[in-house]
Write a protein that holds these residues in place. Structure first.
Motif, PDB file in Angstrom:
ATOM      1  N   HIS A  44       0.665   0.275  10.236  1.00  0.00           N
ATOM      2  CA  HIS A  44       1.626  -0.240   9.249  1.00  0.00           C
ATOM      3  C   HIS A  44       3.035  -0.405   9.759  1.00  0.00           C
ATOM      4  O   HIS A  44       3.916  -0.770   9.006  1.00  0.00           O
ATOM      5  N   SER A  81       0.866  -1.181   0.000  1.00  0.00           N
ATOM      6  CA  SER A  81       0.000   0.000   0.000  1.00  0.00           C
ATOM      7  C   SER A  81       0.902   1.231   0.000  1.00  0.00           C
ATOM      8  O   SER A  81       2.095   1.144   0.295  1.00  0.00           O
ATOM      9  N   LYS A 104       0.071   9.119  -4.281  1.00  0.00           N
ATOM     10  CA  LYS A 104      -0.955   8.717  -3.322  1.00  0.00           C
ATOM     11  C   LYS A 104      -2.089   9.743  -3.298  1.00  0.00           C
ATOM     12  O   LYS A 104      -3.265   9.378  -3.306  1.00  0.00           O
ATOM     13  N   THR A 153       4.087  10.520  -2.056  1.00  0.00           N
ATOM     14  CA  THR A 153       3.047  11.492  -1.708  1.00  0.00           C
ATOM     15  C   THR A 153       2.166  11.956  -2.882  1.00  0.00           C
ATOM     16  O   THR A 153       0.952  11.782  -2.816  1.00  0.00           O
ATOM     17  N   GLU A 169       0.972   3.570   2.134  1.00  0.00           N
ATOM     18  CA  GLU A 169       1.469   3.807   3.496  1.00  0.00           C
ATOM     19  C   GLU A 169       2.678   2.921   3.785  1.00  0.00           C
ATOM     20  O   GLU A 169       3.672   3.367   4.339  1.00  0.00           O
ATOM     21  N   GLU A 170       2.568   1.652   3.408  1.00  0.00           N
ATOM     22  CA  GLU A 170       3.679   0.731   3.659  1.00  0.00           C
ATOM     23  C   GLU A 170       4.918   1.153   2.871  1.00  0.00           C
ATOM     24  O   GLU A 170       6.032   1.142   3.385  1.00  0.00           O
ATOM     25  N   GLU A 191       6.634   4.083   4.502  1.00  0.00           N
ATOM     26  CA  GLU A 191       7.413   3.676   5.673  1.00  0.00           C
ATOM     27  C   GLU A 191       8.744   3.070   5.219  1.00  0.00           C
ATOM     28  O   GLU A 191       9.801   3.398   5.734  1.00  0.00           O
ATOM     29  N   GLU A 232       0.372  -4.765   7.274  1.00  0.00           N
ATOM     30  CA  GLU A 232      -1.030  -4.367   7.414  1.00  0.00           C
ATOM     31  C   GLU A 232      -1.474  -4.912   8.767  1.00  0.00           C
ATOM     32  O   GLU A 232      -1.965  -6.028   8.863  1.00  0.00           O
ATOM     33  N   SER A 268       0.547   3.904  13.671  1.00  0.00           N
ATOM     34  CA  SER A 268      -0.156   3.603  12.425  1.00  0.00           C
ATOM     35  C   SER A 268      -0.369   2.106  12.383  1.00  0.00           C
ATOM     36  O   SER A 268       0.223   1.372  13.167  1.00  0.00           O
TER      37      SER A 268
END
Ligand code: ASP
Ligand code: MG
Length: 452
Positions: free
Chosen positions: A416, A243, A267, A264, A245-246, A249, A385, A414
């Motif tokens: 994640h 994802s 997304k 960013t 988010e992952e 990170e 996740e 989070s």
């Protein structure tokens, strides 16, 4: 439209550039092709600037001459017609006379620095465009300096980029391939600027976001993002799906394949990002998108060079406003905090930039007691996740870490990320132990039990 970005090693040899043409023309569909500078060029240009600033005229000239020799031979292999070679030579001559004019500027400021470092992408894209023309491809070069814009904080202005780029593209609807430079842009003063080292990925994502591309592809020489650092861990594999988010990170925690800010804009506008390997173009790579269906724990990454600061306040016990005072200090010195843990009377934070460490600790001592800070720490970050009702993730992680001293733990901010701070000397052991436990143990157990 798709946006395909090729990094320094993917354009670094004439045969690699030939391969890019094959890749971008293999299927139909319009593409914006974002190129980095040839590998080694950006570093060489920075070195030239440094030598010029140090007034080392002979060494500066030597470094420029060496770099030019590289380009002279590069274009001889790149082109097969005398006409193209002549065009290539003209480009190289023009660029290097511009580079020479830059180093002659008496007061060499950051303005010249930025113009200098921009020449790498300006060269690679012009040379590639001539090659595309030689091969009769439907291709056009659009200068990134016409549409990439950053604001006074160095942040990209997505709406301005969108407006300028849309107008530029409208003038070239007859072309299948639109080539442009990664990394470079203009600042609010209209000067040449850049998106910081490794910023070509960011360019691709900004362009993809701006035009709401079907997909952004980042082409490198590895087969996607791996579940762990292959230089440290024996058994790693490319992650098929992540994802946003992952991926963010992981990019931040040292997975060098992607520039941390890249995700960013993609997304924000929901544009999927695919990491592909130029050496193995048919391999799946890694797809970064809004949703993933892959396994619960996706990857492990680490970040070195951290300093931990331990802050206590018995006076401030239960007091509100304590954290604000702590963070005001970090804000004052523009020092980002990576990891935070708290107890009732203490806060521990890590920073990776200790330029202002002395000043920060002096300011903190005005209202808190400080323990001796620790250097040489690494954050290990388990990414996945982790739904709020997950069970057993922490158990698996700490089972792997049972013989490794832990300095800090952070989980829950989070869904994640689970982060653990360890001494850097224990990092390799920790990464290997986690890798075996999180990615192989369960399968091994299953096969033992099913065999019985
Ligand atoms: N050429 C720039 C650098 O080396 C940008 C990039 O390659 O992404 O940092
Ligand atoms: Mg890069």
């Amino acid at each position: 439209m798709q946006v395909w970005k090729f990094g320094g090693t993917s354009v670094g040899k004439p045969e690699r550039m030939h391969a890019i043409r094959d890749l971008v023309t293999a299927n139909t569909g319009r593409k914006i092709v974002v190129l980095s500078a040839l590998s080694g060029t950006t570093n060489a240009l920075i070195a030239i600037s440094e030598l010029a600033k140090a007034n080392s005229a002979t060494e500066t000239e030597q470094k420029i001459a060496d770099l030019k020799t590289h380009y002279d031979s590069f274009i001889k292999e790149l082109y097969s017609t005398p006409e193209s070679l002549q065009k290539g030579q003209q480009i190289v001559e023009n660029e290097f006379s511009y580079i020479r004019s830059l180093v002659k500027v008496k007061a060499f400021t950051s303005k010249q620095d930025k113009e200098m470092v921009a020449q790498g992408e300006i060269l690679s894209t012009q040379l590639f465009q001539v090659y595309m023309e030689e091969k009769g491809e439907s291709s056009v070069l659009i200068p990134a300096l016409d549409f990439m814009r950053i604001d006074t904080d160095g942040e990209p202005e997505l709406n301005t980029i969108e407006a300028l780029l849309t107008a530029t593209l409208a003038a070239h609807t007859d072309k299948q391939i639109v080539v442009t430079q990664g990394f470079i842009c203009r600042n609010p003063r209209g000067e040449v600027d850049n998106l910081k080292r490794g910023g070509s990925d960011y360019t691709a994502s900004l362009i993809g976001g701006a035009i709401r591309a079907e997909e952004i592809q980042i082409w490198t020489d590895i087969d996607g993002m791996h579940n762990n650092d292959p230089r440290i861990v024996k058994r790693t594999f490319p992650i098929r799906e992540l994802s946003f988010e992952e991926a963010a990170e992981l990019a931040y925690f040292g997975a060098k394949i992607l520039h941390p800010s890249t995700i960013t804009p993609a997304k924000m506008r929901g544009v999927p990002v695919r990491l592909k390997n130029t050496m193995e173009p048919d391999a799946y790579g890694t797809l970064i998108a809004n949703q993933t269906t892959d396994r619960e724990i996706k990857a492990i990454a680490a970040k070195d060079g951290l300093t931990a600061i331990y802050i206590h306040s018995t006076r401030m016990l239960n007091a509100f406003g304590f954290l604000k005072k702590v963070f005001d200090v970090f804000e004052k010195y523009k020092t980002p905090v990576d990891m935070i843990t708290t107890s009732e009377v203490s806060v521990a934070v890590t920073i990776d930039n200790d330029t202002h460490l002395e000043a920060i600790t002096a300011d903190l001592r005005e209202f808190a007691d400080l323990e001796e800070h620790d250097h040489d720490l690494s954050i290990i970050c388990v990414v996945g996740e982790f739904k709020a009702d997950n069970e057993g993730i922490a158990l698996k992680v700490f089972d792997a870490m049972k013989h490794i001293p832990i300095r800090m733990i952070s989980y829950g901010a989070s869904e994640h990320n689970l982060s653990i701070l360890v001494w850097t000397k224990d990092k390799n052991t920790a990464l290997n132990a986690l890798n075996e436990r999180l990615f192989y143990y369960e399968d091994a157990m299953k096969s033992i039990f099913s065999a019985q």
